[in-house]
Design an enzyme around this catalytic site. Structure first.
Site: not given
Lengths: 104, 520, 506
Positions: B81, B156, B180
């Site tokens: 990420k 997210s 997330s």
């Protein structure tokens, strides 16, 4: 418990908050945000309903204390690494525009 | 083996075949790079693809040929990420303000990946600074859900979830501040684990809300999550909030769970407040079926109540913006990142304000202003102070619930993936997506999102959330792996194998191989 | 610019107004590493921070993803300082974020302590020259981190106003600080300026005795912000206060307080109002100028630092540190006076010059107490006064001790030693190096002296007769001539001996 609910947000306040947060919002943005934040704040203000004085605050999810580091020097960045992301530099220092402040 | 079938293998199977010499890391890495080239134009899971992946893979293959003792996941590719600092790839946190920034250091979890010789494939898309539940708030455009390209992949960490769901990577790292990792897992049919707060180092994870953020694995199977958790977990002296627990092997815990096939003696608590109104019918139906399945496997299902959870979202949307407003102050155009000079120059103050106006997206500005407000003199007690008290109440609710149940369960998200753009103009509606996942962050307890079937009404994935007391992450892996095996037995295949565009995974083989691994 | 402000006569000001003081003293701790990062600490002994941005980690630069970890030694030093200030040590204290944007503040928040400082409610006794003792109450002592250093480029003065741009060096960012905050001090009256100096001097003595700071004011190891307000006599009302910053010598503390009293009194007497603001002390002009106004806009949005955990020192640790404390200043002063054998007057002379630590260190380095006192309160203080700096910034105790040793061994006369001192201050090296370089050694070669004596005697033939007649003082003329011939680099006592010898030998 006294009613501590703050008054509704207005655009002057949003403008002040934006200046505290160093964001040059446009007038349109301020207007839009005032409305949006008003709705959000109304919804989240209910935390005070249950936050009575007898309830302690929790700032860390897992309680720990006395987390320390021995006073032993470790690796540092090289000057080039330190300045590698600088938008602007002058020699080995970061360069910024003139500062409005302290001695006016 | 063709690239297609290769990319459908789980990380644990890839690891075994790499170990046995049946596959090389270069082959595996190349197959995933090919897949990225093939599908990422549509998915947009990646913001950056590593130029060094094949080289790193070749080094691992070389080391293996020389007989080096390698870690279990050595040679397996992993997507990272973009919230995590990598010194060989840009790290933007999905924000224009950090576009192109290459940090001079690696996040601790990234350093651990490298040490265990996994192959970093690239950086995955995310909502800007992890603020969002749909990945639509990325400054670099949204990620699309592999199950339906018109829909959101959750957020997210939509990029990591989509990368794994679209077989672009077998493993990914995510971060979870309010869901997330778990919510994207639910809407993409993948597995995501938020460890106990402090179980995984936050050093080098670009902070959203320091007291809520936690890095964790994003995978397609429970065992893979456990294997990756074993790599990234453990104490880090660079993170004061990092726990010093001696963690058990989560992979062992998962294998034991998969092998047992039984939940006898496990008390499964259903949180009354995390269901019912506002939950999509198909989600509720699949959840009920999952409970039945667990009961039939011997679990004792108990209903528990957590009355303070109804204040969780409110508390969260005070604590998060407050901490974020301070954490994001460092983006000021002085030491790194974007600089925007206002017309006619101006003071450093003007430059900072202009940079932040241009560099931050609308959701980030919204939350910074909200957080600045919540911390302002005169409002602190009513807002931030009260929210921290709600946090205490939520912890008490968890304590009470865990006195009656070994694990708690709920749907991992109230709905299946919604359409891109559907909630973009309604921040409050967007915030409600995290209703099920937020309590675990406020209390610091671990939670996992795991596929529990497709919703009948739209054929999209739904997820179940399993939570355990703090420090008891292994319990989640055991129960999760059991439930996963039970569900897959009941379906006769994995959920992800039903994903459109799935590269025809030879299920029986893989399942067998995985179960075999578990019995060893 | 307010440097041309009207000033009221000091005594007149005190007739009309009662000064109310308060101090915030920042002490840079001399730990090996910084407060929250393992970067080397530029405030540590011998550290060289002259190359910018060489003592930084991702934490010092506030890079995204970086996290602070507390230096254990800084905690111990802070507790020791708290105890030495007579404070209570909090069973639980906490770090907080103070949020404000400034380019020298890497994260745009300072990690400090707010409502839960590590030490609180202490007391420092301060003795003035006139023998008066003041008890200064300490409100709190809290830990925090220092900011980086800004250099303003362009403009006429190198100051912030009129500068074209500024440069930032983050070497100092994260240096461990303890901020000591006093309660309001009333009743100082005419002694206010001296009390201010004596207070800062007392803090300096304490941290030096503890060994927790280099305490060099001129290097910013010790910094004093002085709050002052004037209350119209008999009104019982508090006046508006100003906070004077940038006061970096003991001498300036005293001058700055005096200046502010005179400036504020002039404004108030003329019917004006004092603006609540920070003021900057200018060493060169001896004036203050207006800084940033304090206003409601200062909203630091303090909240508990979520990246750090509470500090909960055990009783055992506190007692361990308490038992290791150096003796209290008053006891120490008594002990030193006795062991040095100074009269009241001599000792007071040392205290009033704020040179106790220097004299003590010089004695420790081998000098006799009398010589150490003589040099510090005499020649060094005089030179410091001329240069308008603190004596301690001119020369180190070790160099003074070396100088005294050279005098006592006869290698230097007092006069030569003063020249050597000037060389040391000018940066020419240690005393022996200066002696070498300047060629200042006493001529101890009797042959050279005898030749000079003979020459002098030859031009004053009657002198030998006079000496032989018992008029020994006649030797003076010859000695003078010899010293002149030797350019002062001779030991006058030896010359005298040789002259007398010459007169008595046929």
């Amino acid at each position: 418990m006294p009613d501590t609910t703050p008054p509704p947000l207005d655009s002057a306040q949003v403008a002040h908050l934006a200046s505290l947060a160093r964001i040059a919002l446009t007038a349109d943005e301020i207007e839009k945000l005032t409305g949006e934040l008003g709705v959000i704040i109304e919804s989240i203000a209910k935390v005070s309903e249950v936050a009575t004085p007898d309830v302690p605050a929790t700032s860390h999810p897992i309680p720990l204390s006395n987390v320390f580091r021995p006073d032993v020097p470790g690796a540092t960045l090289t000057v080039e690494q330190a300045l590698s992301g600088a938008p602007e530099r002058d020699g080995d220092r970061f360069k910024v525009s003139a500062i409005l402040g302290e001695e006016q | 083996m063709s690239g297609d079938s290769l990319i459908s293998l789980s990380a644990s199977v890839l690891a075994e075949r790499l170990h046995s010499g049946e596959l090389s890391s270069v082959e595996v890495t190349q197959a995933h790079l090919d897949r990225i080239a093939e599908v990422d134009g549509d998915i947009h899971a990646f913001l950056h693809v590593s130029a060094d992946a094949l080289k790193t893979a070749a080094e691992v293959d070389g080391a293996r040929r020389l007989g080096a003792k390698l870690s279990p996941l050595a040679g397996v590719p992993v997507a990272i990420k973009d919230v995590l600092c990598t010194q060989d790839m840009p790290s933007t946190a999905g924000s224009r303000i950090l576009e192109g920034w290459i940090p001079p250091y690696d996040a601790t979890v990234v350093a651990k990946l490298r040490k265990a010789r996994l192959i970093p494939l690239g950086k995955t898309n995310m909502d800007e600074f992890a603020m969002g539940s749909s990945t639509e708030h990325s400054a670099f455009g949204p990620t699309h859900n592999p199950w339906d390209l018109e829909r959101i992949p959750g957020g997210s960490g939509g990029g990591s979830a989509a990368a794994v769901a679209a077989f672009e990577a077998p493993l990914a790292l995510g971060s979870d501040t309010g869901g997330s990792i778990r919510q994207p897992a639910a809407v993409t049919g993948t597995v995501g684990m938020k460890p106990t707060y402090g179980g995984v180092s936050r050093y080098g994870a670009i902070a959203l809300a320091s007291s809520l953020d936690q890095v964790g694995p994003v995978t397609r199977t429970v065992l893979d999550a456990a294997l990756l958790h074993d790599v990234i977990g453990g104490h880090d002296e660079h993170d004061s909030t990092s726990l010093t627990d001696a963690w058990p092997s989560f992979a062992d815990a998962a294998r034991a769970g998969a092998a047992s096939g039984s939940l006898t003696g496990v008390r499964v608590g259903v949180v009354k407040e995390l269901g019912g109104e506002g939950f999509q019918a198909g989600v509720s139906a699949r959840f009920a079926e999952a409970l039945d399945l667990m009961a039939s496997a011997g679990a004792e299902i108990v209903e528990v109540s957590a009355p303070s959870f109804r204040y969780a979202i409110a508390a969260y949307y005070l604590i998060l913006p407050a901490e974020a407003s301070s954490n994001l102050a460092k983006f000021d155009s002085v030491r790194f990142g974007l600089r925007v000079n206002p017309p006619g120059g101006g003071t450093v103050e003007d430059v900072m304000a202009a940079t932040r106006e241009v560099g931050f997206g609308p959701e980030v500005k919204r939350r910074i202003i909200l957080g600045t407000y919540a911390l302002s003199a005169g409002y602190y007690d009513a807002y931030y102070g009260s929210a921290q008290k709600v946090r205490t109440l939520i912890q008490r609710d968890f304590d009470s619930a865990f006195s009656r149940a070994d694990v708690l369960v709920s749907p991992a998200a109230p709905t299946t993936a919604f359409k891109l753009g559907e909630k973009l103009e309604d921040p409050l509606a967007m915030y409600l997506n995290d209703v099920t996942t937020i309590p675990a962050n406020l209390a610091g307890v671990p939670g996992m999102g795991l596929p529990m079937g497709l919703a009948p009404e739209d054929g999209l994935p739904t997820g179940i959330q399993i939570m355990a007391p703090a420090h008891e992450d292994a319990r989640i892996y055991t129960v999760g792996a059991t439930l996963e095996a039970l569900l897959e037995q009941s379906w006769g295949r994995t959920l992800i194998s039903q994903a459109p565009g799935h590269p025809s995974m030879p299920l029986p083989d893989e399942r067998a191989a995985r179960l075999e691994g578990g019995t060893r | 610019m307010t440097s041309t402000a009207d000033l009221m006569d000091f005594d007149k000001a005190l007739e009309l107004f009662e000064p109310v003081l308060g101090f915030e003293v920042h002490v840079e701790l001399n730990t090996k590493t910084k407060m929250f990062s393992p970067a080397p600490n530029p405030a540590a002994p011998g550290a060289d921070a002259s190359e910018p941005n060489t003592m930084v980690t991702p934490v010092c630069l506030g890079l995204p993803g970086s996290l602070p970890v507390v230096n254990e030694q800084a905690i111990r030093f802070s507790i020791s300082l708290g105890l030495a200030l007579g404070c209570e040590i909090a069973p639980t204290s906490r770090f907080a974020r103070k949020n404000y944007f400034y380019p020298d503040l890497a994260k745009n928040y300072q990690i400090s302590q707010y409502d839960e400082p590590i030490a609180h409610d202490g007391l420092v006794e301060v003795e003035l020259a006139n023998g008066k003792t003041f008890r200064i109450e300490i409100e709190r002592a809290h830990m925090e981190e220092d900011a980086g250093k800004l250099t303003h480029v362009g403009g006429a003065t190198g100051r912030i106003q009129g500068a074209d741009y500024s440069l930032v060096d983050y070497n100092r960012a994260g240096v461990p600080l303890v901020e000591i905050v006093t309660k309001m001090i009333t009743g100082a009256e005419h002694d206010a300026p001296e009390l201010a100096k004596a207070y800062v001097s007392a803090i300096r003595d304490i941290v030096v005795a503890l060994g927790i700071s280099e305490a060099r004011m001129e290097r910013g190891n010790l910094r004093c912000d002085a709050n002052i307000s004037l209350s119209p006599r008999g009104s019982g009302e508090l006046g508006t206060r100003t906070e004077t910053k940038n006061v970096n010598s003991l001498r300036s503390v005293e001058r700055a307080i005096r200046y502010e009293i005179q400036r504020q009194a002039a404004i108030l007497a003329a019917g004006g109002a004092i603006i609540q603001e920070t003021r900057h002390w200018h060493e060169d002009s001896g004036t203050t100028s207006a800084g940033r106004p304090k206003s409601d806009a200062d909203d630091y949005r303090y909240f508990p630092e979520p990246d750090l955990l509470p500090v909960e020192p055990s009783r055992a640790l506190i007692e361990e540190l308490r038992s290791a404390l150096p003796e209290p200043p008053a006891v120490r002063r008594r002990r030193l006076k006795e062991s040095w054998g100074f009269t009241d007057l001599e000792f007071q002379d040392v205290l009033n010059s704020g040179l106790l630590v220097e004299v003590e260190s010089t004695v420790a380095a081998g000098a006799s107490p009398a010589q150490a006192r003589k040099w510090w309160t005499g020649e060094i203080a005089r030179l410091a006064n001329v240069a308008a700096v603190d004596p301690s910034s001119l020369v180190s105790p070790a160099d003074v001790a070396a100088l005294v040793a050279l005098v006592e061994s006869g290698e230097l006369t007092d006069r030569l030693a003063r020249q050597v001192l000037e060389g040391v201050i000018a940066g020419e090296g240690s005393p022996s190096e200066v002696v070498e370089k300047r060629g200042l050694k006493v001529v101890s070669d009797d042959g050279a002296l005898i030749a000079a004596i003979d020459e002098a005697l030859a031009s004053q033939p009657d002198v030998l007769e006079k000496i032989r007649d018992g008029k020994v003082q006649a030797a003076g003329a010859v000695i003078g001539a010899v010293m002149k011939a030797m350019h002062g680099q001779a030991d006058a006592a030896r010359v005298r001996e040789l002259v007398l010898e010459r007169a008595t030998t046929p």
